[in-house]
Enzyme design. Structure first.
Site, PDB file in Angstrom:
ATOM      1  N   ASP A  61      10.324  -8.400   1.763  1.00  0.00           N
ATOM      2  CA  ASP A  61       9.790  -8.512   0.402  1.00  0.00           C
ATOM      3  C   ASP A  61      10.177  -7.333  -0.479  1.00  0.00           C
ATOM      4  OD1 ASP A  61       8.116  -9.943  -1.561  1.00  0.00           O
ATOM      5  OD2 ASP A  61       7.089  -8.015  -1.552  1.00  0.00           O
ATOM      6  N   PRO A 111       9.161  -2.909 -11.269  1.00  0.00           N
ATOM      7  CA  PRO A 111       8.446  -4.162 -11.450  1.00  0.00           C
ATOM      8  C   PRO A 111       7.181  -4.202 -10.605  1.00  0.00           C
ATOM      9  CG  PRO A 111      10.259  -4.475  -9.922  1.00  0.00           C
ATOM     10  CD  PRO A 111      10.286  -3.025 -10.327  1.00  0.00           C
ATOM     11  N   GLY A 112       6.128  -4.833 -11.119  1.00  0.00           N
ATOM     12  CA  GLY A 112       4.941  -5.028 -10.295  1.00  0.00           C
ATOM     13  C   GLY A 112       3.645  -4.818 -11.039  1.00  0.00           C
ATOM     14  N   ASN A 171       8.188  -2.639   2.540  1.00  0.00           N
ATOM     15  CA  ASN A 171       9.103  -1.816   1.727  1.00  0.00           C
ATOM     16  C   ASN A 171       8.558  -0.410   1.453  1.00  0.00           C
ATOM     17  OD1 ASN A 171       7.167  -2.834  -0.059  1.00  0.00           O
ATOM     18  ND2 ASN A 171       8.605  -3.170  -1.730  1.00  0.00           N
ATOM     19  N   ASP A 191       0.143 -10.006  -4.451  1.00  0.00           N
ATOM     20  CA  ASP A 191       1.354  -9.189  -4.632  1.00  0.00           C
ATOM     21  C   ASP A 191       0.984  -7.858  -5.293  1.00  0.00           C
ATOM     22  OD1 ASP A 191       3.914  -8.232  -4.652  1.00  0.00           O
ATOM     23  OD2 ASP A 191       4.681  -9.639  -6.140  1.00  0.00           O
ATOM     24  N   HIS A 217      10.813 -13.514   0.205  1.00  0.00           N
ATOM     25  CA  HIS A 217      10.913 -13.098  -1.198  1.00  0.00           C
ATOM     26  C   HIS A 217      12.196 -13.776  -1.694  1.00  0.00           C
ATOM     27  CE1 HIS A 217      11.150 -10.018  -4.558  1.00  0.00           C
ATOM     28  NE2 HIS A 217      12.408 -10.374  -4.462  1.00  0.00           N
ATOM     29  N   HIS A 253       4.989 -15.439  -3.729  1.00  0.00           N
ATOM     30  CA  HIS A 253       4.977 -15.492  -5.202  1.00  0.00           C
ATOM     31  C   HIS A 253       5.865 -16.582  -5.826  1.00  0.00           C
ATOM     32  CE1 HIS A 253       8.420 -12.895  -4.420  1.00  0.00           C
ATOM     33  NE2 HIS A 253       7.696 -11.806  -4.266  1.00  0.00           N
ATOM     34  N   PHE A 307       0.829  -1.222   0.000  1.00  0.00           N
ATOM     35  CA  PHE A 307       0.000   0.000   0.000  1.00  0.00           C
ATOM     36  C   PHE A 307       0.858   1.265   0.000  1.00  0.00           C
ATOM     37  CE2 PHE A 307      -4.422  -1.517   1.700  1.00  0.00           C
ATOM     38  CZ  PHE A 307      -4.548  -2.349   0.594  1.00  0.00           C
TER      39      PHE A 307
HETATM   40  C1  NCD Z   1       7.037  -5.486  -5.601  1.00  0.00           C
HETATM   41  C2  NCD Z   1       6.997  -3.983  -5.322  1.00  0.00           C
HETATM   42  O1  NCD Z   1       6.836  -3.216  -6.269  1.00  0.00           O
HETATM   43  O2  NCD Z   1       7.055  -3.585  -4.156  1.00  0.00           O
HETATM   44  N1  NCD Z   1       7.249  -5.703  -6.994  1.00  0.00           N
HETATM   45  C3  NCD Z   1       7.060  -6.840  -7.703  1.00  0.00           C
HETATM   46  O3  NCD Z   1       7.354  -6.875  -8.905  1.00  0.00           O
HETATM   47  N2  NCD Z   1       6.537  -7.906  -7.165  1.00  0.00           N
HETATM   48  C4  NCD Z   1       8.035  -6.131  -4.723  1.00  0.00           C
HETATM   49  C5  NCD Z   1       7.868  -7.610  -4.592  1.00  0.00           C
HETATM   50  O4  NCD Z   1       6.857  -8.092  -4.047  1.00  0.00           O
HETATM   51  O5  NCD Z   1       8.757  -8.326  -4.998  1.00  0.00           O
HETATM   52 ZN    ZN Z   2       8.386 -10.013  -3.579  1.00  0.00          ZN
END
Ligand code: NCD
Ligand code: ZN
Length: 398
Positions: free
Chosen positions: A148, A293-294, A91, A279, A175, A212, A60
């Site tokens: 993570d 990433p995400g 994080n 995730d 992670h 994940h 969040f």
């Molecule tokens: C996550 C993030 O953006 O905080 N990104 C992702 O690609 N999964 C970090 C994580 O969960 O690895």
């Molecule tokens: Zn992760």
């Protein structure tokens, strides 16, 4: 607060029948047929009534990255996705290492009060991979610790953290990514660290949850660990189940091969996967362009999983409910996730018939970063009820 949902198809991990559910004072009070109560009534005819979803893995971004998401927008996205409890990763900026930061998050979450929020503490202070001294100061509100976003590089630091976690009855969320190998081969990086963390959990007796999981080999090691009685649980994400590598989209771990996906689905069917977690990793458009990433996942998790897993005939809706509600609730120690008398009145009403396209302009999350934009799916959350209160209603719901 009282509410009665009538004539719905009531489905959880172990039931499937047409009937009514009555919630009083936030608790499931009566389950049956032709119930009559003098309170708010929702006609559930033609819809599924299921336990709300519980997410063990969400970001969040508050404090520090609230331009990507904040506790309010994340909570709204969760409600729209059918979730009433989420476990937030650490994080943030500052990193959720100390109770001072964690308590601020929890206080704000309580004020907003749309979803139950649990905040993870980091395993190492500030995700630096070194000190774990802050773990001794964590209070009982914290149930999970995770770095993570990063793997814990030092095996000795992870081992020491597991010893403390075991003493304090904390679960480590791993992670699994070896940062020395990841630029060479992301699967080797995931596989090596999955194996290591299972070995360390076996050695220390610490509860370990693998986040994940995306490769066949990582899942094979988890299966082997489970067979040996190691205290290991695991999650897979909707995107690692529904996509294969021909979809180019940046996420950690990466989208894998059809063989990996097939193996993960078999592992679900064989009962080795504990939960589906989102995730949920919202980012701004600019951050995404710059390679963050995400995937913003809370609002697409149910339709993606329903379409892929139930729609293609891999699993039943009962099994999906186990993965998205019962098991995550159990791992988080919540009295939710099943439709039983005495359980919290956290439910979702689902339309599993109408086809529609995923449209990020409707997202309540600040992050529209998803490879599912425009995809045709079935499975829509049309109402989310938390402790007997309607916290989300789709515009089409009568
Ligand atoms: C996550 C993030 O953006 O905080 N990104 C992702 O690609 N999964 C970090 C994580 O969960 O690895
Ligand atoms: Zn992760």
């Amino acid at each position: 607060m009282e509410i009665l949902i009538k004539n719905a198809r009531v489905v959880d991990s172990s039931q499937d029948f047409i009937g009514d559910v009555y919630i009083n004072s936030g608790i499931i009070y009566e389950i049956g047929k032709k119930l009559e109560k003098d309170c708010e009534v929702i006609d559930g005819e033609g819809y599924i009534l299921a336990p709300s979803f519980i997410d063990l893995h969400s970001h969040f971004r508050e404090p520090g990255y609230t331009y990507k998401e904040d506790i309010l927008s994340g909570s709204k996205a969760a409600s729209r996705g059918g979730y009433t409890a989420v476990n937030l990763m650490a994080n943030t900026k500052p990193v959720c290492s100390r109770m001072e930061t964690i308590n601020k998050v929890l206080k704000k979450a309580r004020e907003i009060n749309l979803v139950d929020i649990h905040q993870c503490a980091s395993i190492t202070e500030n995700l630096w991979g070194e000190s774990i001294d802050h773990l001794y100061e964590l209070t009982n509100e914290v149930k999970f610790i995770s770095d993570d976003g990063k793997g814990v590089a030092s095996s000795r630091v992870m081992l020491d953290a597991m010893v403390v976690a075991r003493e304090k009855n904390l679960t480590i969320i791993s992670h699994a990514e070896n940062e020395q190998l990841v630029d060479l081969d992301t699967r080797l990086a995931e596989n090596m660290m999955t194996w290591r963390d299972i070995a360390l959990s076996k050695f220390t007796g610490c509860k370990l949850h693998l986040a994940h999981v995306s490769t066949k080999e990582a899942m094979q090691d988890i299966i082997e660990g489970k067979k040996q009685g190691v205290r290991v649980t695991c999650e897979v994400t909707p995107h690692h189940l529904a996509l294969t590598e021909e979809t180019v989209y940046r996420v950690n771990p990466p989208i894998r091969s059809p063989e990996d996906v097939a193996f993960l689905i078999e592992a679900i069917k064989d009962g080795f996967v504990d939960t589906i977690s989102t995730d949920h990793a919202p980012h701004s458009i600019e951050d995404k362009i710059n390679g963050a990433p995400g995937i913003s996942g809370l609002e697409t998790a149910f339709p993606v999983c329903f379409t892929k897993l139930v729609g293609e005939g891999h699993i039943t809706l009962n099994k999906l409910s186990e993965l998205m509600s019962k098991n995550p609730a159990k791992i988080m120690g919540l009295n939710k996730g099943e439709i039983k008398i005495g359980y919290e009145g956290d439910l979702v009403i689902l339309d599993t018939k109408t086809k529609y396209n995923i449209d990020t302009s409707e997202f309540l999350s600040k992050g529209g970063n998803t490879p599912f934009e425009g995809k045709t799916v079935t499975g829509k959350v049309i109402c989310t009820i938390k402790a007997g209160n309607v916290v989300y209603k789709d515009k089409i719901f009568r």
